[in-house]
Design a protein around this motif. Structure first.
Motif, mmCIF file in Angstrom:
data_model
loop_
_atom_site.group_PDB
_atom_site.id
_atom_site.type_symbol
_atom_site.label_atom_id
_atom_site.label_comp_id
_atom_site.label_asym_id
_atom_site.label_seq_id
_atom_site.Cartn_x
_atom_site.Cartn_y
_atom_site.Cartn_z
ATOM 1 N N UNK A 91 0.807 -1.222 0.000
ATOM 2 C CA UNK A 91 0.000 0.000 0.000
ATOM 3 C C UNK A 91 0.842 1.275 0.000
ATOM 4 N N UNK A 92 2.120 1.168 -0.336
ATOM 5 C CA UNK A 92 2.920 2.377 -0.507
ATOM 6 C C UNK A 92 2.464 3.148 -1.736
ATOM 7 N N UNK A 93 2.424 4.479 -1.628
ATOM 8 C CA UNK A 93 1.970 5.330 -2.725
ATOM 9 C C UNK A 93 3.021 6.392 -3.021
ATOM 10 N N UNK A 94 3.430 6.475 -4.290
ATOM 11 C CA UNK A 94 4.319 7.528 -4.768
ATOM 12 C C UNK A 94 3.564 8.228 -5.892
ATOM 13 N N UNK A 95 3.184 9.495 -5.665
ATOM 14 C CA UNK A 95 2.265 10.161 -6.587
ATOM 15 C C UNK A 95 2.865 11.484 -7.038
ATOM 16 N N UNK A 96 3.266 11.530 -8.317
ATOM 17 C CA UNK A 96 3.870 12.727 -8.908
ATOM 18 C C UNK A 96 2.918 13.268 -9.972
ATOM 19 N N UNK A 97 1.854 13.906 -9.508
ATOM 20 C CA UNK A 97 0.792 14.369 -10.413
ATOM 21 C C UNK A 97 0.768 15.895 -10.441
ATOM 22 N N UNK A 98 1.737 16.462 -11.157
ATOM 23 C CA UNK A 98 1.796 17.915 -11.282
ATOM 24 C C UNK A 98 3.195 18.452 -11.105
ATOM 25 N N UNK A 99 4.014 17.794 -10.281
ATOM 26 C CA UNK A 99 5.418 18.122 -10.076
ATOM 27 C C UNK A 99 6.184 16.799 -9.982
ATOM 28 N N UNK A 100 7.507 16.806 -10.212
ATOM 29 C CA UNK A 100 8.250 15.546 -10.182
ATOM 30 C C UNK A 100 8.557 15.057 -8.768
ATOM 31 N N UNK A 101 8.743 13.747 -8.664
ATOM 32 C CA UNK A 101 9.290 13.098 -7.484
ATOM 33 C C UNK A 101 10.551 12.372 -7.934
ATOM 34 N N UNK A 102 11.691 12.705 -7.311
ATOM 35 C CA UNK A 102 12.968 12.072 -7.651
ATOM 36 C C UNK A 102 13.498 11.387 -6.402
ATOM 37 N N UNK A 103 13.649 10.059 -6.472
ATOM 38 C CA UNK A 103 14.061 9.250 -5.331
ATOM 39 C C UNK A 103 15.385 8.573 -5.652
ATOM 40 N N UNK A 104 16.345 8.675 -4.745
ATOM 41 C CA UNK A 104 17.685 8.177 -4.995
ATOM 42 C C UNK A 104 17.811 6.668 -4.908
ATOM 43 N N UNK A 105 19.029 6.188 -4.984
ATOM 44 C CA UNK A 105 19.307 4.762 -4.919
ATOM 45 C C UNK A 105 18.964 4.202 -3.540
ATOM 46 N N UNK B 264 0.883 22.439 -7.751
ATOM 47 C CA UNK B 264 1.217 23.576 -8.611
ATOM 48 C C UNK B 264 2.556 24.227 -8.281
ATOM 49 N N UNK B 265 3.204 23.812 -7.200
ATOM 50 C CA UNK B 265 4.342 24.614 -6.740
ATOM 51 C C UNK B 265 5.623 23.864 -6.446
ATOM 52 N N UNK B 266 5.559 22.612 -5.994
ATOM 53 C CA UNK B 266 6.784 22.020 -5.462
ATOM 54 C C UNK B 266 6.790 20.498 -5.619
ATOM 55 N N UNK B 267 7.919 19.970 -6.099
ATOM 56 C CA UNK B 267 8.103 18.529 -6.154
ATOM 57 C C UNK B 267 8.754 18.000 -4.894
ATOM 58 N N UNK C 66 6.427 18.124 5.865
ATOM 59 C CA UNK C 66 5.521 18.995 5.113
ATOM 60 C C UNK C 66 6.254 19.886 4.103
ATOM 61 N N UNK C 67 5.460 20.591 3.334
ATOM 62 C CA UNK C 67 5.892 21.322 2.140
ATOM 63 C C UNK C 67 7.037 22.291 2.420
ATOM 64 N N UNK D 77 -8.382 26.061 0.652
ATOM 65 C CA UNK D 77 -9.163 24.842 0.838
ATOM 66 C C UNK D 77 -10.069 24.582 -0.358
ATOM 67 N N UNK D 78 -10.660 25.648 -0.919
ATOM 68 C CA UNK D 78 -11.494 25.498 -2.108
ATOM 69 C C UNK D 78 -10.698 25.032 -3.315
ATOM 70 N N UNK D 79 -9.466 25.542 -3.446
ATOM 71 C CA UNK D 79 -8.628 25.128 -4.585
ATOM 72 C C UNK D 79 -8.267 23.647 -4.492
ATOM 73 N N UNK D 80 -8.024 23.151 -3.279
ATOM 74 C CA UNK D 80 -7.706 21.736 -3.124
ATOM 75 C C UNK D 80 -8.894 20.871 -3.558
ATOM 76 N N UNK D 81 -10.094 21.252 -3.143
ATOM 77 C CA UNK D 81 -11.289 20.492 -3.534
ATOM 78 C C UNK D 81 -11.430 20.472 -5.053
ATOM 79 N N UNK D 82 -11.271 21.627 -5.687
ATOM 80 C CA UNK D 82 -11.384 21.698 -7.142
ATOM 81 C C UNK D 82 -10.281 20.876 -7.808
ATOM 82 N N UNK D 83 -9.063 20.964 -7.266
ATOM 83 C CA UNK D 83 -7.957 20.188 -7.826
ATOM 84 C C UNK D 83 -8.218 18.696 -7.772
#
Length: 339
Positions: free
Chosen positions: A44-58, A73-76, A109-110, A317-323
């Protein structure tokens, strides 16, 4: 083994430097994610890069029911080599150095930065935009330095987390509720018992909604994010419309109002009543039977009023719901095309 579910986002598929050593049941990797060699993803691990990249090392190692995500919209998220993440933790839109151990039930957190050779102890919360110097053990909410750490102890803690994962989560066959076309239920989510989902709602990857006794009722356009667990053992759970329940939240029998936000890694105790228009901060907890008055930001353990809920927070909060309405539409299409 490849993840149970690999999906593109905006046409971009995950990139594996080499096939992961092991990917658990219900694991999900989405979008512009790049995993270094010898990666390991727990059940059940989740890696979700939907809008910005996720880069994971070795040799990145993600424990059971943990989540790696971005700020759309802002940060990977950038993670160095030889990083170990325990069970039920969240790494969110941040930068993690190399040789870092993130224990169970941690929230990062962010905009936070964690230096090399660091241990984040179980249950800690690393607040947004905080910079943690490498070479220390951190604990608490917010996370504070406790003492320096040797490389030998760091390696021992990483090994202990990895050994504990031998007791893997067991998949449970569930009842898939009848849902309207506008609802998204991820194929790796588990829903059991009397679960009702309002139009436009979404239940994201590896969530576990188990109506053991009372029902679970989710309002229209509400999103339940990755690895959240909702379990009823009494009267049930009712969540109002236009509400966000963040990653890795734990919810017992309770009432959560409309237009609210339950932050990443929060815990809602049985009997809690959360009014409309509440923001509950990441990592916060409620006491059994606690009432959270509307119109405020609440935080802490147990939650207390931190400030009035101003126009900027309400708009966010409204933007998150719409997103997440958009995410639901995109994921419905992507899963249908991958079937």
């Amino acid at each position: 083994m490849t993840p149970d579910l690999t999906l593109p986002y905006d046409g971009i598929l995950p990139d594996f430097a080499s096939r992961p050593v092991w990917c658990g049941r219900g694991s999900t990797v989405i979008g512009a994610a790049r995993l270094g060699s010898q990666a390991w993803i727990g059940d059940d691990g989740v890696i979700r890069a939907d809008g910005q990249p996720v880069v994971l090392g070795e040799r990145f190692w993600l424990g059971h029911r943990s989540t790696v995500h971005i700020a759309t919209f802002t940060r990977g998220t950038q993670v160095g080599d030889r990083v170990t993440v325990g069970h039920n933790s969240v790494v969110h839109a941040c930068t993690i150095g190399s040789d870092v151990v993130i224990e169970d039930d941690v929230v990062i957190l962010d905009g936070a930065t964690v230096g090399d050779g660091t241990v984040i102890e179980a249950g800690a919360t690393v607040f947004p935009r905080v910079q943690l110097e490498g070479g220390f053990v951190y604990a608490g909410s917010p996370a504070k330095p406790q003492r320096t750490i040797t490389r030998a102890e760091l390696d021992e803690r990483a090994e202990r987390l990895r050994e504990a994962a031998g007791d893997a989560l067991q998949p449970v066959a569930g009842d898939r509720p009848e849902v309207v076309e506008t609802v998204f239920v991820a194929s790796t989510a588990r829903l059991r018992g009397r679960v009702s989902l309002g139009a436009g709602s979404s239940v994201l990857f590896s969530c576990d909604l188990h109506a053991e006794v009372g029902p679970i009722v989710v309002g229209a356009d509400t999103n339940i994010q990755d690895n959240t667990v909702i379990r009823t053992r009494g009267e049930g759970v009712v969540i109002g419309r236009d509400t966000t329940v963040g990653h890795n939240v734990r919810v017992g029998d309770s009432r959560i109002g409309a237009r609210s936000l339950i932050g990443i890694g929060a815990t809602i105790a049985p009997g809690t009543v959360i009014a409309d228009d509440v923001m509950l901060a990441a990592g916060a907890t409620t006491d059994p039977g606690q009432l959270l008055e509307g119109g405020y930001l609440w935080g802490g353990r147990p939650a207390r009023i931190l400030s009035p809920l101003d126009a900027d927070k309400r708009a966010m909060m409204g933007r998150i719901v719409e997103g997440y309405r958009e995410h639901g539409r995109a994921y419905r299409k992507a899963e249908a095309e991958s079937a």
